[in-house]
Design a protein around this motif. Sequence first.
Motif, mmCIF file in Angstrom:
data_model
loop_
_atom_site.group_PDB
_atom_site.id
_atom_site.type_symbol
_atom_site.label_atom_id
_atom_site.label_comp_id
_atom_site.label_asym_id
_atom_site.label_seq_id
_atom_site.Cartn_x
_atom_site.Cartn_y
_atom_site.Cartn_z
ATOM 1 N N SER A 129 16.496 -0.803 16.521
ATOM 2 C CA SER A 129 16.925 0.470 15.928
ATOM 3 C C SER A 129 18.124 0.255 15.012
ATOM 4 O O SER A 129 18.221 0.862 13.941
ATOM 5 N N MET A 130 19.035 -0.630 15.421
ATOM 6 C CA MET A 130 20.189 -0.932 14.572
ATOM 7 C C MET A 130 19.749 -1.661 13.302
ATOM 8 O O MET A 130 20.269 -1.395 12.218
ATOM 9 N N THR A 131 18.793 -2.576 13.421
ATOM 10 C CA THR A 131 18.286 -3.272 12.240
ATOM 11 C C THR A 131 17.596 -2.287 11.310
ATOM 12 O O THR A 131 17.750 -2.351 10.093
ATOM 13 N N TYR A 132 16.843 -1.361 11.888
ATOM 14 C CA TYR A 132 16.170 -0.323 11.099
ATOM 15 C C TYR A 132 17.215 0.494 10.327
ATOM 16 O O TYR A 132 17.068 0.741 9.132
ATOM 17 N N ALA A 133 18.308 0.876 11.006
ATOM 18 C CA ALA A 133 19.380 1.634 10.354
ATOM 19 C C ALA A 133 20.028 0.796 9.248
ATOM 20 O O ALA A 133 20.311 1.309 8.156
ATOM 21 N N ARG A 134 20.254 -0.493 9.517
ATOM 22 C CA ARG A 134 20.864 -1.370 8.510
ATOM 23 C C ARG A 134 19.951 -1.529 7.298
ATOM 24 O O ARG A 134 20.414 -1.577 6.154
ATOM 25 N N THR A 135 18.662 -1.606 7.539
ATOM 26 C CA THR A 135 17.704 -1.728 6.435
ATOM 27 C C THR A 135 17.723 -0.464 5.580
ATOM 28 O O THR A 135 17.683 -0.531 4.351
ATOM 29 N N ASN A 136 17.800 0.691 6.217
ATOM 30 C CA ASN A 136 17.876 1.939 5.458
ATOM 31 C C ASN A 136 19.174 2.034 4.662
ATOM 32 O O ASN A 136 19.184 2.544 3.544
ATOM 33 N N PHE A 146 15.702 6.162 -1.341
ATOM 34 C CA PHE A 146 14.830 5.198 -0.678
ATOM 35 C C PHE A 146 15.075 5.186 0.824
ATOM 36 O O PHE A 146 16.195 5.373 1.284
ATOM 37 N N SER A 147 14.007 4.930 1.575
ATOM 38 C CA SER A 147 14.140 4.729 3.028
ATOM 39 C C SER A 147 12.921 3.979 3.527
ATOM 40 O O SER A 147 11.864 4.003 2.905
ATOM 41 N N LEU A 148 13.099 3.327 4.648
ATOM 42 C CA LEU A 148 12.019 2.580 5.283
ATOM 43 C C LEU A 148 11.152 3.556 6.049
ATOM 44 O O LEU A 148 11.651 4.424 6.754
ATOM 45 N N LYS A 149 9.864 3.427 5.907
ATOM 46 C CA LYS A 149 8.944 4.282 6.652
ATOM 47 C C LYS A 149 9.078 3.973 8.131
ATOM 48 O O LYS A 149 9.148 2.827 8.533
ATOM 49 N N SER A 150 9.111 5.005 8.951
ATOM 50 C CA SER A 150 9.204 4.815 10.397
ATOM 51 C C SER A 150 7.875 4.286 10.905
ATOM 52 O O SER A 150 6.818 4.785 10.559
ATOM 53 N N SER A 151 7.965 3.256 11.737
ATOM 54 C CA SER A 151 6.760 2.632 12.265
ATOM 55 C C SER A 151 7.096 1.940 13.571
ATOM 56 O O SER A 151 8.173 1.407 13.748
ATOM 57 N N ASN A 152 6.152 1.927 14.471
ATOM 58 C CA ASN A 152 6.344 1.200 15.719
ATOM 59 C C ASN A 152 6.228 -0.303 15.494
ATOM 60 O O ASN A 152 6.512 -1.083 16.378
ATOM 61 N N GLU A 153 5.784 -0.708 14.317
ATOM 62 C CA GLU A 153 5.600 -2.125 14.035
ATOM 63 C C GLU A 153 6.754 -2.717 13.248
ATOM 64 O O GLU A 153 6.640 -3.791 12.697
ATOM 65 N N VAL A 154 7.869 -2.012 13.155
ATOM 66 C CA VAL A 154 9.034 -2.548 12.457
ATOM 67 C C VAL A 154 9.506 -3.794 13.188
ATOM 68 O O VAL A 154 9.650 -3.794 14.398
ATOM 69 N N TYR A 156 12.230 -7.020 13.890
ATOM 70 C CA TYR A 156 13.649 -7.004 14.184
ATOM 71 C C TYR A 156 14.503 -7.393 12.994
ATOM 72 O O TYR A 156 15.669 -7.124 12.945
ATOM 73 N N THR A 157 13.929 -8.052 12.025
ATOM 74 C CA THR A 157 14.608 -8.292 10.753
ATOM 75 C C THR A 157 13.601 -7.967 9.667
ATOM 76 O O THR A 157 12.399 -8.127 9.855
ATOM 77 N N LEU A 158 14.078 -7.505 8.544
ATOM 78 C CA LEU A 158 13.192 -7.185 7.437
ATOM 79 C C LEU A 158 13.161 -8.377 6.501
ATOM 80 O O LEU A 158 14.199 -8.731 5.921
ATOM 81 N N PRO A 159 11.991 -9.012 6.362
ATOM 82 C CA PRO A 159 11.919 -10.143 5.440
ATOM 83 C C PRO A 159 12.261 -9.698 4.013
ATOM 84 O O PRO A 159 11.987 -8.563 3.624
ATOM 85 N N LEU A 160 12.860 -10.605 3.252
ATOM 86 C CA LEU A 160 13.296 -10.292 1.899
ATOM 87 C C LEU A 160 12.152 -9.776 1.040
ATOM 88 O O LEU A 160 12.313 -8.808 0.299
ATOM 89 N N ASP A 161 10.960 -10.381 1.147
ATOM 90 C CA ASP A 161 9.836 -9.934 0.318
ATOM 91 C C ASP A 161 9.407 -8.510 0.682
ATOM 92 O O ASP A 161 9.058 -7.721 -0.192
ATOM 93 N N GLU A 162 9.476 -8.146 1.941
ATOM 94 C CA GLU A 162 9.136 -6.787 2.343
ATOM 95 C C GLU A 162 10.174 -5.797 1.803
ATOM 96 O O GLU A 162 9.834 -4.704 1.350
ATOM 97 N N PHE A 163 11.436 -6.182 1.844
ATOM 98 C CA PHE A 163 12.501 -5.350 1.285
ATOM 99 C C PHE A 163 12.259 -5.138 -0.202
ATOM 100 O O PHE A 163 12.296 -4.007 -0.703
ATOM 101 N N GLN A 164 11.971 -6.220 -0.928
ATOM 102 C CA GLN A 164 11.744 -6.115 -2.372
ATOM 103 C C GLN A 164 10.493 -5.299 -2.680
ATOM 104 O O GLN A 164 10.483 -4.498 -3.610
ATOM 105 N N ASN A 165 9.435 -5.481 -1.892
ATOM 106 C CA ASN A 165 8.215 -4.689 -2.100
ATOM 107 C C ASN A 165 8.471 -3.206 -1.871
ATOM 108 O O ASN A 165 7.939 -2.357 -2.600
ATOM 109 N N THR A 166 9.276 -2.886 -0.881
ATOM 110 C CA THR A 166 9.620 -1.483 -0.623
ATOM 111 C C THR A 166 10.380 -0.906 -1.808
ATOM 112 O O THR A 166 10.115 0.225 -2.240
#
Length: 181
Positions: A129-136, A146-154, A156-166
Amino acid sequence: LHSMGIRPHYDWSPSDGLTALMKLDVPLHTSELLTDMERKAIIESYPPMAHVDYKAPATIPTAERAMNKGQRHEDSSLRQLQYQLSAVYRPLDILSHELVTCEAGNPNLERYCAMLHDVCKLLLHVGASMTYARTNIALRAINPSFSLKSSNEVTYTLPLDEFQNTLIQQSAARKATRAAS
């Protein structure tokens, strides 16, 4: 799962002995902070498990450069809390190891391990949850809408390519919305 039975609508009260032993009368959210020395003494009394990285994930550099002072402070605070939370795993991992190693014949071992598993799962949820908040925070540093879509499949770290794709997807969606207006 546990010897108390399932009573979803009833509270239970610990014995005086359990309360004293586990200090259950201390408030959960407003107790005094440990000193650095106390905290380190507890952590260092339990060896770390091999191949476990206890450090919180680093902030994505692109986003960190775009963060304002408040966002950097919020991200840093959450990162520090993640690191502090990771210390909880050291005694839990040792307790799990001790139970499985020393209590192999105990008929209650499976129940105890199931409860420890649940504790670890809830702690992992807090860290995620803290990583999700940090990503947002990182996404909002690039663009406040911008914000990360809420998902149960988040993860624990957001890979750089996923961040850039978002970022790319949300930028494209915003441009399309502006063009349609």
